[in-house]
Design a protein around this motif. Structure first.
Motif, mmCIF file in Angstrom:
data_model
loop_
_atom_site.group_PDB
_atom_site.id
_atom_site.type_symbol
_atom_site.label_atom_id
_atom_site.label_comp_id
_atom_site.label_asym_id
_atom_site.label_seq_id
_atom_site.Cartn_x
_atom_site.Cartn_y
_atom_site.Cartn_z
ATOM 1 N N ILE A 1 1.431 -0.867 -0.189
ATOM 2 C CA ILE A 1 -0.208 -0.212 -0.314
ATOM 3 C C ILE A 1 0.389 1.213 -0.113
ATOM 4 C CG2 ILE A 1 -2.126 0.974 1.679
ATOM 5 C CD1 ILE A 1 -2.414 -1.305 2.559
ATOM 6 N N LEU A 2 2.198 1.354 0.700
ATOM 7 C CA LEU A 2 2.402 2.391 0.824
ATOM 8 C C LEU A 2 3.549 2.189 -0.387
ATOM 9 C CD1 LEU A 2 3.770 4.066 2.845
ATOM 10 C CD2 LEU A 2 5.605 3.102 3.985
ATOM 11 N N SER A 3 3.955 1.936 -1.205
ATOM 12 C CA SER A 3 4.612 1.669 -2.542
ATOM 13 C C SER A 3 3.529 2.306 -3.473
ATOM 14 C CB SER A 3 4.771 0.607 -3.249
ATOM 15 O OG SER A 3 5.812 -0.106 -1.742
ATOM 16 N N GLU A 4 2.273 2.042 -3.078
ATOM 17 C CA GLU A 4 1.449 2.356 -4.218
ATOM 18 C C GLU A 4 1.033 3.852 -4.101
ATOM 19 O OE1 GLU A 4 -0.999 2.548 -7.687
ATOM 20 O OE2 GLU A 4 0.808 0.906 -6.655
ATOM 21 N N LEU A 5 0.659 4.219 -2.885
ATOM 22 C CA LEU A 5 0.391 5.773 -2.476
ATOM 23 C C LEU A 5 1.624 6.379 -2.932
ATOM 24 C CD1 LEU A 5 -1.796 4.704 0.788
ATOM 25 C CD2 LEU A 5 -2.495 5.668 -1.793
ATOM 26 N N VAL A 6 2.705 6.416 -2.128
ATOM 27 C CA VAL A 6 3.505 6.672 -1.885
ATOM 28 C C VAL A 6 4.405 7.544 -3.377
ATOM 29 C CG1 VAL A 6 6.371 7.569 -1.681
ATOM 30 C CG2 VAL A 6 4.885 6.444 -0.320
ATOM 31 N N THR A 7 3.991 6.380 -5.573
ATOM 32 C CA THR A 7 4.786 6.313 -6.294
ATOM 33 C C THR A 7 3.539 7.544 -7.089
ATOM 34 O OG1 THR A 7 5.903 3.864 -5.835
ATOM 35 C CG2 THR A 7 5.056 5.072 -8.590
ATOM 36 N N ASN A 8 2.351 7.081 -6.826
ATOM 37 C CA ASN A 8 1.225 8.266 -7.067
ATOM 38 C C ASN A 8 1.341 9.003 -6.207
ATOM 39 O OD1 ASN A 8 -0.390 6.229 -9.322
ATOM 40 N ND2 ASN A 8 0.066 5.266 -7.293
ATOM 41 N N ALA A 9 1.999 9.751 -5.267
ATOM 42 C CA ALA A 9 1.937 10.546 -4.895
ATOM 43 C C ALA A 9 3.446 11.425 -5.353
ATOM 44 C CB ALA A 9 2.310 11.262 -3.027
ATOM 45 N N ILE A 10 4.124 10.990 -6.193
ATOM 46 C CA ILE A 10 4.956 11.436 -6.393
ATOM 47 C C ILE A 10 5.122 12.156 -7.530
ATOM 48 C CG2 ILE A 10 7.696 11.750 -7.109
ATOM 49 C CD1 ILE A 10 7.945 9.574 -4.430
ATOM 50 N N ARG A 11 3.893 10.961 -8.480
ATOM 51 C CA ARG A 11 4.025 11.180 -9.619
ATOM 52 C C ARG A 11 2.842 12.192 -10.354
ATOM 53 N NH1 ARG A 11 3.547 5.654 -12.939
ATOM 54 N NH2 ARG A 11 5.184 5.113 -12.565
ATOM 55 N N TYR A 12 1.944 11.773 -9.642
ATOM 56 C CA TYR A 12 1.216 12.821 -10.335
ATOM 57 C C TYR A 12 0.483 13.842 -9.325
ATOM 58 C CZ TYR A 12 -0.389 8.436 -12.623
ATOM 59 O OH TYR A 12 0.363 7.669 -13.546
ATOM 60 N N GLY A 13 1.026 13.783 -7.870
ATOM 61 C CA GLY A 13 0.590 15.065 -6.619
ATOM 62 C C GLY A 13 1.663 15.933 -6.486
ATOM 63 N N SER A 14 2.410 16.871 -5.949
ATOM 64 C CA SER A 14 2.873 17.849 -5.813
ATOM 65 C C SER A 14 3.700 17.918 -4.233
ATOM 66 C CB SER A 14 2.278 18.964 -6.163
ATOM 67 O OG SER A 14 1.227 19.776 -4.830
ATOM 68 N N ASP B 1 8.884 -3.398 -6.040
ATOM 69 C CA ASP B 1 9.494 -2.343 -6.955
ATOM 70 C C ASP B 1 8.340 -2.565 -8.501
ATOM 71 O OD1 ASP B 1 11.546 -1.746 -5.272
ATOM 72 O OD2 ASP B 1 12.670 -4.017 -5.603
ATOM 73 N N ALA B 2 8.449 -3.178 -8.703
ATOM 74 C CA ALA B 2 7.052 -3.100 -9.695
ATOM 75 C C ALA B 2 6.324 -1.834 -9.866
ATOM 76 C CB ALA B 2 6.694 -4.767 -10.498
ATOM 77 N N LEU B 3 5.386 -2.372 -8.364
ATOM 78 C CA LEU B 3 4.429 -1.840 -8.114
ATOM 79 C C LEU B 3 4.767 0.133 -8.355
ATOM 80 C CD1 LEU B 3 2.724 -3.473 -4.958
ATOM 81 C CD2 LEU B 3 2.240 -3.286 -7.581
ATOM 82 N N GLU B 4 5.911 0.051 -8.318
ATOM 83 C CA GLU B 4 6.431 1.690 -8.571
ATOM 84 C C GLU B 4 5.717 2.251 -9.592
ATOM 85 O OE1 GLU B 4 10.183 2.225 -7.417
ATOM 86 O OE2 GLU B 4 9.661 1.473 -5.370
ATOM 87 N N ASP B 5 5.183 1.451 -10.770
ATOM 88 C CA ASP B 5 4.899 1.902 -12.099
ATOM 89 C C ASP B 5 3.989 2.034 -12.101
ATOM 90 O OD1 ASP B 5 8.490 2.472 -12.541
ATOM 91 O OD2 ASP B 5 7.846 0.165 -12.830
ATOM 92 N N MET B 6 3.042 1.184 -11.715
ATOM 93 C CA MET B 6 1.140 0.920 -11.650
ATOM 94 C C MET B 6 0.796 2.450 -12.238
ATOM 95 S SD MET B 6 0.141 -2.723 -9.969
ATOM 96 C CE MET B 6 1.159 -3.605 -10.921
#
Length: 933
Positions: free
Chosen positions: A831-844, A926-931
């Protein structure tokens, strides 16, 4: 000529003239003497006032104290004193020392001589008096002279000689004498005119003739409907009118005959000849009952006094008066019954009031039995045979009655008994003689024998019916009253029972509706509060005595270990208020799932209420006459029945608007220790600090819900650790005999007592604040705030680069190991990987991660963007879109809340580990970071 004068002198007019002339002389003489004494008194009073004023003025003249202390006071003051005397018109002004030795005087030979009777002035008192002595009698005033220190250093005496005062009075005597003579002349002339007119109107009759004529005429003219007898002192009948002849059957030649020769019965003869004065003496003369009055007459023309006897036939009057009095007392009893029965809307108490109002004015004992459903507030069966009821009330002139007590089951098994017969016939039944009531005696032979031996002898049984439905039975008994009930009593008892039945039915309806409202209210209030760690909660809810209202409270668990405390109040009472409360509570729960700030939540709630009211009002239309009709639901068959009856409690069947509801919504965060709250017209909470101080935080005055048009405002304040929040409705502090501010002060005093748990504090608050008869609902919520320990919180700042994801993930795993939650490491890392990855990618920026260990493991990722992610199913060919789906699969709950500077995406995992979805193969974190989302 002398005969006319003699006649005129002895006539009424002559006597009146003499009396008037004498009265005029006495009055005018008294007035003249009074004027003389008044003039003398006024002159002396004027002399006193002038003397005192002059003395005061001279004593306070500038330079007088210095002159008194000079080597030669006489030389300095004598010219001044003489000038002041002549200017004021006084006879003398004397300045003296404290011994009374004169420094100045209008008579130079008196200078150096002592004055007498000055001790009061030496003591510092100013006074006036009529002085008699040397050198002359005078009306004088003596005033002390004081120096700058207030000490008496001399005296000033002024006055007017009594001889001069007397001369002033004597100067007014000619005017007084002239006025007296003029008044005497006018009074005598007026008396002569009155006497002349009276002589002409009385035709010269004397007093004796006029008295005799007046007695005869008054007796005849003013006693037309009564028998009138005039009896002389010699026991002879002087006058008898026609009514007296009829009542006593007197002979034609009765007048001038002795009373004993009139042929009357001995008792009547003795009464008329006795001469004693009687008033409304009831006397039996033959078959007539007479009311006799005897009064003496005045003597006239040298004849001795006699007697006037009036006779009134009261035989029929007594009967009519008795019936009128009975009717009046019955009307008064019905009026009292209307006032006293049905005052409490309690079924049992209403039955008691019926029994109490009829004793002892109508019956000696009264018993009331009611059907079991009526006592419970239920609707009784409209048809059927009633064979048993529960005794609800009993009243009597004594407490040792043989009747069954309250609470006993009363059976009516013998059809011919008065109770059963009344229920069967549907109207009151009279048993005038209980000894002959065989059906009643057969029902309970032993009990009826005891009742008869006690003295019960007459009974009226009245079925209590309302709307054609039998509610119970009222029985009226007589024991000490010797007269049995009759037909008129039967009609009255039926009328009294009918009125009481309406009150009992109203109380039954109220009992039913109150029970329904209480049941509905309690079913809509929270039964079990959620498990949470932010606060320790105790609550109380008390419905109003007059009817259940719309007060409610709630404790709602929010993400991030936060908790929402809610309390509200719907104006009004009854089922509708309870139902409205349920709708509002449900709406608050729904809006709280969106994790809105308090002010925004109240705004959405207000908008929802307005929309509900508009939708419900839109279902009604008005015709040309202003009558309301349901849209699309006309009278199709022409019968006038356009559907179901309107809902009770509204004039036209429409549901009342929700306008008038208030609400207080507070959110407490145990991590930061801050509380944010907003009010929609509701009283603010009480905050009890750890040291025991009680405060009432200032809240913006919001408008009640349903009014619309104005935004709500929230306040944010820090709650010290160990503090207590108390939320309440206005029914706790405000009532008919206590205003809101007084209630707040009493509440603060009660809450300031230390060392009590929330539950103990809630009980003590109710003990101190509760009204004897609360007129409004009371909702009380006491919450002891707690802080989440620092070792249960972990936070990291995340750089805006993809490589930071693995570092944060590893740090989170290490923290879970430290907390002993290794079995949650895998789902948390996913869960942490998914939420942090998307916060970096789509958030600010800034991106932060926070782990909270509470009753569950909470993972929060915040960023500065307000873009909200959405859960969706990804297609087979999609390269991304499965991230939130995995989060939803592994997390117990997840969601998004918005802050002032971005958003927080959170996920919650149970500490038990929960049931993990069995993946076919462990995913590569690690692969989940690209989702993508």
């Amino acid at each position: 000529m002398s005969a006319r004068l003699s006649r005129g002198a002895h006539s009424v007019a002559g006597q009146v003239f003499a009396l008037q002339a004498m009265i005029v002389v006495l009055l005018i003489t008294a007035a003249a003497l009074a004027l003389v004494f008044q003039a003398r008194y006024d002159s002396q009073r004027d002399a006193r006032n002038r003397s005192l004023a002059a003395a005061e003025a001279f004593a306070h003249a500038p330079g007088l104290p210095e002159a008194l202390l000079s080597p030669d006071p006489t030389a300095a003051l004598q010219p001044l004193a003489e000038a002041a005397r002549r200017a004021s018109g006084l006879d003398f002004i004397a300045v003296m020392d404290l011994r009374g030795v004169r420094y100045t005087d209008s008579r130079p030979e008196l200078i150096g001589k002592r004055a007498s009777d000055i001790s009061r002035a030496v003591a510092g008192e100013s006074f006036t008096q009529v002085f008699k002595g040397q050198p002359s009698d005078a009306v004088r005033a003596v005033v002390p002279v004081r120096n700058a220190d207030g000490d008496v250093i001399g005296l000033v005496a002024t006055g007017i000689e009594v001889e001069n005062v007397t001369h002033a009075v004597e100067g007014q005597l000619p005017l007084l004498v002239g006025a007296t003579a003029t008044g005497l002349l006018l009074g005598t002339a007026g008396s002569a005119l009155v006497s002349r007119r009276l002589l002409r109107q009385t035709r010269g009759l004397g007093a004796a003739e006029m008295t005799r004529m007046n007695e005869h005429h008054e007796a005849v003219l003013h006693a037309v409907r009564e028998g009138v007898l005039i009896i002389g002192n010699d026991q002879r009948l002087i006058l008898a009118n026609d009514e007296a002849r009829r009542l006593l059957d007197l002979p034609e030649d009765a007048e001038e005959r002795a009373v004993g020769d009139l042929g009357l019965d001995p008792r009547t003869t003795e009464l008329l000849a006795s001469g004693r004065v009687v008033t409304d003496h009831v006397h039996l003369a033959g078959d007539r009952l007479l009311a006799v009055n005897v009064r003496p007459t005045m003597a006239y023309a040298g004849r001795p006094e006699g007697r006037v006897v009036t006779l009134r036939d009261s035989t029929e009057l007594a009967s009519l008066s008795g019936r009128a009095e009975v009717a009046r007392s019955r009307l008064q009893l019905l009026y009292d019954a209307g006032v006293r029965i049905g005052t409490t809307l309690d079924v049992a108490r209403t039955a008691e009031e019926l029994s109490e109002v009829a004793v002892p004015r109508f019956a000696d004992f009264v018993t009331v039995e009611l059907l079991e459903p009526v006592l419970r507030g239920d609707e009784p069966s409209g048809t059927g045979v009633y064979t048993e009821m529960r005794r609800a009330a009993i009243s009597g002139i004594r407490t040792d009655s043989p009747l069954q007590p309250v609470g006993d089951l009363i059976r009516f098994e013998v059809p011919t008994a008065p109770m059963a017969a009344a229920l069967d016939a549907g109207h009151a039944v009279l048993a005038a003689d209980l000894n002959a009531a065989m059906g009643w005696r057969a029902q309970d032979s032993q009990g009826t024998r005891t009742a008869l031996d006690y003295g019960l002898h007459s009974l009226i049984s009245v079925p209590l019916q309302a709307r054609g439905v039998v509610l119970g039975m009222a029985n009226f008994w007589r024991a000490d009253t010797p007269e049995p009930f009759d037909g008129e009593d039967l009609s009255f008892a039926e009328e009294l029972g009918a009125r009481a039945a309406v009150s009992i039915d109203n109380a039954r309806r109220f009992t039913r509706e109150h029970a329904m409202a209480v049941t509905l209210q309690r079913s809509l209030l929270p039964r079990v509060l959620p498990d949470q760690s932010a606060v320790e909660v105790a609550y109380r809810y008390l419905p109003a005595t007059a009817g259940v209202g719309g007060d409610w409270f709630d404790v709602i668990q929010l993400p991030g270990a936060r908790v929402a405390l809610v309390v509200g109040d719907v104006v009004g009472h009854g089922v509708h208020a309870a139902a409205t409360m349920g709708r509002l509570r449900t709406a608050v729960h729904n809006f709280s799932t969106l994790d809105l700030p308090p002010d925004e939540l109240l705004g959405h709630l207000d908008e929802l209420i307005n929309r509900i009211d508009q939708d419900e009002a839109g279902g009604w239309r008005a015709d040309g006459d202003g009558n309301a009709h349901a849209s699309g639901d006309g009278d199709r068959d022409g019968s006038g029945a356009g559907g179901e009856d309107p809902e009770p409690g509204t004039a036209d069947g429409r549901t009342s608007a929700v306008t008038g509801a208030t609400c207080l919504y507070a959110v407490y965060d145990p991590v930061s220790g801050r509380c944010r709250m907003a009010s929609a017209g509701h009283p603010g909470p009480a905050l009890i600090r750890p040291d025991g101080r009680v405060e009432f935080p200032e809240l913006p005055a919001g408008i009640p819900l349903g009014v619309g048009g104005m935004p709500f405002e929230a306040v944010d304040f820090e709650v010290p650790e160990g503090s207590r929040l108390v939320l309440f409705t206005d029914g706790l502090v405000e009532g008919r005999d206590r205003d809101f501010d007084t209630g707040l002060r009493l509440l603060a005093d009660t809450l300031s007592r230390p060392g009590r748990s929330p539950d103990q504090a809630a009980s003590e608050v109710l003990d101190a604040m509760l009204f004897p008869v609360p007129s409004d609902d009371i909702a009380l919520l006491i919450a002891d705030t707690r802080r989440l320990a620092a070792d249960r919180i972990a936070e990291w700042e995340v750089p805006g680069e993809p490589s930071a994801v693995s570092r944060v993930r590893n740090a989170g795993s290490a923290q879970l190991v430290e907390w002993g939650l290794e079995d949650l490491a895998f789902p948390m890392e996913l869960i942490l990987s998914e939420l942090v990855t998307n916060a970096i990618r789509y958030g600010s920026a800034p991106v932060r991660v926070r782990l909270l260990r509470d009753r569950s493991l909470i993972c929060e990722v915040s960023d500065g963007s307000s873009t909200s992610p959405h859960l969706r199913y990804a297609a087979t060919t999609d390269e991304g879109g499965r991230g939130l789906f995995l989060v939803a699969q592994y997390a117990e709950r997840w969601g998004t809340r918005y802050t002032d500077r971005g958003k927080v995406i959170w996920a919650q995992l149970p500490l038990t580990g929960g049931a993990e979805p069995p993946p076919s193969a462990p995913p590569d974190l690690d692969a989940l970071e690209d989702m993508a989302w």
